[in-house]
Write a protein that holds these residues in place. Structure first.
Motif, PDB file in Angstrom:
ATOM      1  N   TYR A 211       8.491  -9.627   5.502  1.00  0.00           N
ATOM      2  CA  TYR A 211       9.277  -9.797   4.283  1.00  0.00           C
ATOM      3  C   TYR A 211       8.414  -9.483   3.065  1.00  0.00           C
ATOM      4  O   TYR A 211       7.312  -9.996   2.912  1.00  0.00           O
ATOM      5  CB  TYR A 211       9.844 -11.222   4.193  1.00  0.00           C
ATOM      6  CG  TYR A 211      10.760 -11.393   3.005  1.00  0.00           C
ATOM      7  CD1 TYR A 211      11.947 -10.656   2.914  1.00  0.00           C
ATOM      8  CD2 TYR A 211      10.429 -12.246   1.957  1.00  0.00           C
ATOM      9  CE1 TYR A 211      12.787 -10.781   1.821  1.00  0.00           C
ATOM     10  CE2 TYR A 211      11.259 -12.374   0.850  1.00  0.00           C
ATOM     11  CZ  TYR A 211      12.436 -11.636   0.791  1.00  0.00           C
ATOM     12  OH  TYR A 211      13.254 -11.750  -0.299  1.00  0.00           O
ATOM     13  N   ASP A 212       8.964  -8.640   2.195  1.00  0.00           N
ATOM     14  CA  ASP A 212       8.238  -8.171   1.014  1.00  0.00           C
ATOM     15  C   ASP A 212       8.638  -9.021  -0.188  1.00  0.00           C
ATOM     16  O   ASP A 212       9.779  -8.965  -0.638  1.00  0.00           O
ATOM     17  CB  ASP A 212       8.608  -6.689   0.804  1.00  0.00           C
ATOM     18  CG  ASP A 212       8.057  -6.134  -0.491  1.00  0.00           C
ATOM     19  OD1 ASP A 212       7.131  -6.741  -1.061  1.00  0.00           O
ATOM     20  OD2 ASP A 212       8.568  -5.079  -0.924  1.00  0.00           O
ATOM     21  N   SER A 213       7.689  -9.792  -0.714  1.00  0.00           N
ATOM     22  CA  SER A 213       8.039 -10.716  -1.812  1.00  0.00           C
ATOM     23  C   SER A 213       7.961 -10.080  -3.193  1.00  0.00           C
ATOM     24  O   SER A 213       8.530 -10.604  -4.137  1.00  0.00           O
ATOM     25  CB  SER A 213       7.112 -11.937  -1.784  1.00  0.00           C
ATOM     26  OG  SER A 213       5.803 -11.550  -2.188  1.00  0.00           O
ATOM     27  N   ASN A 214       7.245  -8.960  -3.312  1.00  0.00           N
ATOM     28  CA  ASN A 214       7.047  -8.433  -4.669  1.00  0.00           C
ATOM     29  C   ASN A 214       7.586  -7.018  -4.857  1.00  0.00           C
ATOM     30  O   ASN A 214       7.256  -6.342  -5.816  1.00  0.00           O
ATOM     31  CB  ASN A 214       5.563  -8.496  -5.054  1.00  0.00           C
ATOM     32  CG  ASN A 214       4.707  -7.634  -4.143  1.00  0.00           C
ATOM     33  OD1 ASN A 214       5.223  -7.087  -3.152  1.00  0.00           O
ATOM     34  ND2 ASN A 214       3.446  -7.500  -4.462  1.00  0.00           N
ATOM     35  N   GLY A 215       8.419  -6.584  -3.943  1.00  0.00           N
ATOM     36  CA  GLY A 215       9.137  -5.330  -4.146  1.00  0.00           C
ATOM     37  C   GLY A 215       8.286  -4.077  -4.135  1.00  0.00           C
ATOM     38  O   GLY A 215       8.669  -3.060  -4.703  1.00  0.00           O
ATOM     39  N   ASP A 216       7.127  -4.114  -3.451  1.00  0.00           N
ATOM     40  CA  ASP A 216       6.347  -2.869  -3.374  1.00  0.00           C
ATOM     41  C   ASP A 216       6.577  -2.145  -2.040  1.00  0.00           C
ATOM     42  O   ASP A 216       5.917  -1.150  -1.745  1.00  0.00           O
ATOM     43  CB  ASP A 216       4.852  -3.139  -3.600  1.00  0.00           C
ATOM     44  CG  ASP A 216       4.240  -4.004  -2.503  1.00  0.00           C
ATOM     45  OD1 ASP A 216       4.990  -4.480  -1.620  1.00  0.00           O
ATOM     46  OD2 ASP A 216       3.017  -4.209  -2.535  1.00  0.00           O
ATOM     47  N   GLY A 217       7.481  -2.671  -1.237  1.00  0.00           N
ATOM     48  CA  GLY A 217       7.828  -1.973   0.008  1.00  0.00           C
ATOM     49  C   GLY A 217       6.985  -2.394   1.202  1.00  0.00           C
ATOM     50  O   GLY A 217       7.126  -1.852   2.296  1.00  0.00           O
ATOM     51  N   ILE A 218       6.104  -3.376   0.987  1.00  0.00           N
ATOM     52  CA  ILE A 218       5.192  -3.814   2.041  1.00  0.00           C
ATOM     53  C   ILE A 218       5.313  -5.329   2.217  1.00  0.00           C
ATOM     54  O   ILE A 218       5.190  -6.078   1.238  1.00  0.00           O
ATOM     55  CB  ILE A 218       3.728  -3.465   1.662  1.00  0.00           C
ATOM     56  CG1 ILE A 218       3.608  -1.959   1.426  1.00  0.00           C
ATOM     57  CG2 ILE A 218       2.749  -3.924   2.735  1.00  0.00           C
ATOM     58  CD1 ILE A 218       2.320  -1.550   0.755  1.00  0.00           C
ATOM     59  N   GLY A 219       5.532  -5.755   3.415  1.00  0.00           N
ATOM     60  CA  GLY A 219       5.602  -7.192   3.678  1.00  0.00           C
ATOM     61  C   GLY A 219       4.281  -7.850   3.322  1.00  0.00           C
ATOM     62  O   GLY A 219       3.224  -7.214   3.383  1.00  0.00           O
ATOM     63  N   ASP A 220       4.318  -9.116   2.916  1.00  0.00           N
ATOM     64  CA  ASP A 220       3.092  -9.741   2.410  1.00  0.00           C
ATOM     65  C   ASP A 220       3.059 -11.238   2.719  1.00  0.00           C
ATOM     66  O   ASP A 220       4.020 -11.797   3.243  1.00  0.00           O
ATOM     67  CB  ASP A 220       2.965  -9.475   0.905  1.00  0.00           C
ATOM     68  CG  ASP A 220       4.287  -9.684   0.195  1.00  0.00           C
ATOM     69  OD1 ASP A 220       4.893 -10.753   0.387  1.00  0.00           O
ATOM     70  OD2 ASP A 220       4.746  -8.748  -0.516  1.00  0.00           O
ATOM     71  N   VAL A 221       1.932 -11.843   2.358  1.00  0.00           N
ATOM     72  CA  VAL A 221       1.704 -13.256   2.661  1.00  0.00           C
ATOM     73  C   VAL A 221       2.766 -14.143   2.006  1.00  0.00           C
ATOM     74  O   VAL A 221       3.337 -15.030   2.644  1.00  0.00           O
ATOM     75  CB  VAL A 221       0.288 -13.672   2.209  1.00  0.00           C
ATOM     76  CG1 VAL A 221       0.118 -15.179   2.268  1.00  0.00           C
ATOM     77  CG2 VAL A 221      -0.757 -12.982   3.084  1.00  0.00           C
TER      78      VAL A 221
ATOM     79  N   PRO B  52      -5.577  -6.367  -0.316  1.00  0.00           N
ATOM     80  CA  PRO B  52      -4.866  -6.759  -1.544  1.00  0.00           C
ATOM     81  C   PRO B  52      -3.350  -6.573  -1.455  1.00  0.00           C
ATOM     82  O   PRO B  52      -2.604  -7.364  -2.034  1.00  0.00           O
ATOM     83  CB  PRO B  52      -5.456  -5.836  -2.610  1.00  0.00           C
ATOM     84  CG  PRO B  52      -6.769  -5.372  -2.054  1.00  0.00           C
ATOM     85  CD  PRO B  52      -6.667  -5.433  -0.562  1.00  0.00           C
ATOM     86  N   LYS B  53      -2.905  -5.577  -0.716  1.00  0.00           N
ATOM     87  CA  LYS B  53      -1.448  -5.373  -0.670  1.00  0.00           C
ATOM     88  C   LYS B  53      -0.722  -6.535   0.000  1.00  0.00           C
ATOM     89  O   LYS B  53       0.485  -6.713  -0.179  1.00  0.00           O
ATOM     90  CB  LYS B  53      -1.120  -4.068   0.054  1.00  0.00           C
ATOM     91  CG  LYS B  53      -1.529  -4.074   1.504  1.00  0.00           C
ATOM     92  CD  LYS B  53      -1.213  -2.747   2.156  1.00  0.00           C
ATOM     93  CE  LYS B  53      -1.684  -2.773   3.582  1.00  0.00           C
ATOM     94  NZ  LYS B  53      -1.611  -1.481   4.220  1.00  0.00           N
ATOM     95  N   TYR B  54      -1.464  -7.344   0.768  1.00  0.00           N
ATOM     96  CA  TYR B  54      -0.834  -8.507   1.414  1.00  0.00           C
ATOM     97  C   TYR B  54      -0.906  -9.758   0.544  1.00  0.00           C
ATOM     98  O   TYR B  54      -0.268 -10.751   0.854  1.00  0.00           O
ATOM     99  CB  TYR B  54      -1.502  -8.796   2.760  1.00  0.00           C
ATOM    100  CG  TYR B  54      -1.314  -7.695   3.770  1.00  0.00           C
ATOM    101  CD1 TYR B  54      -0.051  -7.162   4.014  1.00  0.00           C
ATOM    102  CD2 TYR B  54      -2.396  -7.193   4.490  1.00  0.00           C
ATOM    103  CE1 TYR B  54       0.131  -6.149   4.946  1.00  0.00           C
ATOM    104  CE2 TYR B  54      -2.225  -6.185   5.427  1.00  0.00           C
ATOM    105  CZ  TYR B  54      -0.970  -5.665   5.640  1.00  0.00           C
ATOM    106  OH  TYR B  54      -0.793  -4.671   6.568  1.00  0.00           O
TER     107      TYR B  54
HETATM  108 CA    CA Z   1       4.781  -6.620  -0.983  1.00  0.00          CA
END
Ligand code: CA
Ligand code: GLC
Length: 543
Positions: free
Chosen positions: A21-31, A74-76
């Protein structure tokens, strides 16, 4: 101090962070995205999350090429986010293990960058170098589709370096005491932060010795024992789970005398389950399970149906492998190395009966089950994506934009969402499955809850019974307090099968799901009817 055996009762979930699940809308799932979805996992009944590598990495092997062991990419998110994740997980009574890539680093790791400068560099001996590529020739090549040799030439220093996986993943030199110390520091760093253990990557390959196949060497076991002793001393509740894709007799030593790994993946079982679905003959399953050695009482098998890699066919005979490719990977794009790069649901033609049959075994056969994200809703794959990426597409949460995975523009997603055909997110997603009491998801949730009510599943012994019909897998799991009988029918046509119930005369068999009325065993023989791919799980009760 008596150590809790929590991992024997747990249900694990492998979660590909990038795709969850991507919380910040950059297209990559993150912490932080995962933090938002912990309710879902808790509600499903998951006890322990395994995160494949999230360290900084050039990502040529999706993070298994680590460039820094001491932080997350960082992307996570930030390491602070990660600490918060651990708190959130623990507050829910859940746990989290990380991936620990011991065998190799990325060629971008500063150690390797230094080592390339030659024998004068303090890091040169962190890696395995040779003047010729003629050493250790008995070691097999694992990534057969891409690699020609386990040696690669380094232009900078004129030596060859050893790598069991991709060329860009130079193997660390475990003969160097500094490397052994460095990696111990890595474990402690994450344990100090609060992680509950590690899935240890590519364990068999840590050492190399001339005249051997360079797998499962005694030196590797000695080092694992050191790691375990260290973990045990500081964090007696933490676990080590071995990824050792080996035959049972080579796997057993990884448990040591209860002083190496707590758990090891049951690689030999998995392909045989799929094979039996096609041959309608369960004997290979029985044979491999009966051949599994007794393991120390504090140890546990970790059973799985699929994971983030290809369905590996290393632990089958060459004939069986050809057969599996023929029936499960007719399109060459579905094959990779010695395996099949497809997800669970497409492998079984999206047939719910077969999905439930396989999961019944996963949940009842001795060991701890691990689910692969998305398989609980029957997600599909995308064989147009290269390498193993086709089984790592975004989690399908709902029918909104990008399957509810991310608010990014479609083009920005790390991988496309599956949006066509039977597996499109409009049909397959968490939201609709959770509202449907007869969905696979609801059924799996029910089974996880049921499993927790019956400690025998995690702790008991198994006995395979003679089923008379080649398509019927019949076993009982038992301990002092409980006995449960499992029938898994791998036939594709309805069948009546006479079975001897003499041993259970005078007992009552109670459907564990409570769907059928109890059966009192009054005669020696009983004929049971099985629909295609039907399972029955019965508790044996007195009187
Ligand atoms: Ca993200
Ligand atoms: C393990 C991982 C796999 C990775 C390989 C090299 O087998 O499961 O994804 O490519 O190790 O690190």
């Amino acid at each position: 101090m008596s150590r809790s055996l929590w991992y024997k009762h747990a249900v694990f979930y492998e979660l590909y962070l990038k795709g969850f699940y991507d919380s910040n809308g950059d297209g990559i799932g993150d912490v932080n995205g995962l933090r938002e979805k912990l309710d879902y996992l808790q509600d499903l009944g998951i006890d322990c999350i395994w995160l494949p590598p999230i360290y900084p990495s050039p990502e040529k092997d999706d993070g298994y090429d680590v460039a820094d062991y001491y932080t997350i990419a960082p992307k996570y998110g930030t390491i602070e986010d990660f600490r918060c994740l651990l708190e959130d997980v623990h507050r829910r009574g859940m746990r989290l293990i990380m991936d620990l890539v011991l065998n190799h680093t990325s060629d971008q790791h500063p150690w390797f960058q230094e080592a390339k400068k030659g024998p004068g560099s303090p890091y040169f001996h962190y890696y395995v170098w040779s003047r010729t590529p003629e050493k250790y020739t008995e070691a097999r090549i694992i990534f057969l589709d891409t690699e020609r040799s386990n040696w690669a030439y380094c232009e900078d220093n004129g030596y060859y370096y050893w790598h069991r996986f991709y060329t860009h993943q130079p193997d660390l030199n475990y003969d160097n005491p500094e490397v052994r110390r460095e990696m111990k520091k890595v474990l402690l760093y994450w344990l100090d932060m609060g992680v509950d253990g590690f899935r240890v990557d590519a364990v068999p390959y840590l050492f190399e010795r001339e005249g051997t196949n360079c797998e499962n060497l005694p030196e590797t076991h000695d080092y694992v024992k050191e790691l375990r002793a260290m973990v045990e001393k500081h964090y007696p509740e933490a676990i080590l789970l071995a990824e050792a894709n080996q035959w049972p007799w080579d796997l057993l030593p990884y448990f040591g005398d209860g002083d190496e790994f707590h758990m090891a993946f049951n690689f030999p079982l998995m392909p045989r389950l799929f094979m039996a679905l096609k041959t309608h003959d369960v004997s290979p399953i029985v044979k491999i399970m009966e051949g599994l050695p007794e393991i120390p009482s504090s140890c546990q098998w970790c059973n799985f149906l699929r994971n983030h890699d290809e369905l590996t066919l290393e632990m089958v005979t060459p004939e069986e492998r050809e057969y599996m490719w023929k029936v499960y990977a007719p399109d060459p794009r579905m094959r990779l190395n010695l395996g099949i790069r497809r997800r669970l649901a497409p492998l079984v033609d999206n047939d719910e009966r077969r999905l439930r049959l396989l999961h019944t075994i996963l949940f009842t056969i001795p060991g701890t089950p691990i689910l692969y994200y998305g398989d609980e809703i029957g997600m599909g794959d995308n064989i147009d994506l290269p390498d193993r990426n086709g089984v790592r597409t975004p989690m399908q949460w709902n029918t909104s934009l990008n399957a509810g995975f991310s608010e990014a523009f479609r083009e920005k997603l790390y991988a496309p969402v599956i949006d066509k055909g039977d597996f499109s997110y409009e049909r397959v997603n968490v939201e609709s499955a959770s509202h449907n009491p007869s969905s696979l998801l609801s059924w799996i949730k029910g089974w996880i809850a049921r499993r927790k009510k019956h400690p025998v599943f995690g702790m008991g012994k198994v006995e395979f019974l003679s089923g008379k019909d080649p398509a019927l897998l019949w076993y009982r799991v038992y301990n002092q307090d409980e006995e449960i009988m499992v029938f898994a029918f791998f036939g594709d046509e309805e069948k009546k099968i006479p079975l001897s119930f003499d041993r259970w005369r005078g007992k009552t068999l109670k459907d564990i799901e409570g769907k059928k009325s109890p059966l009192f065993v009054s005669t020696k023989d009983i004929t049971l009817s099985f629909a295609p791919y039907e399972y029955k799980v019965w508790e044996v009760k007195e009187g």
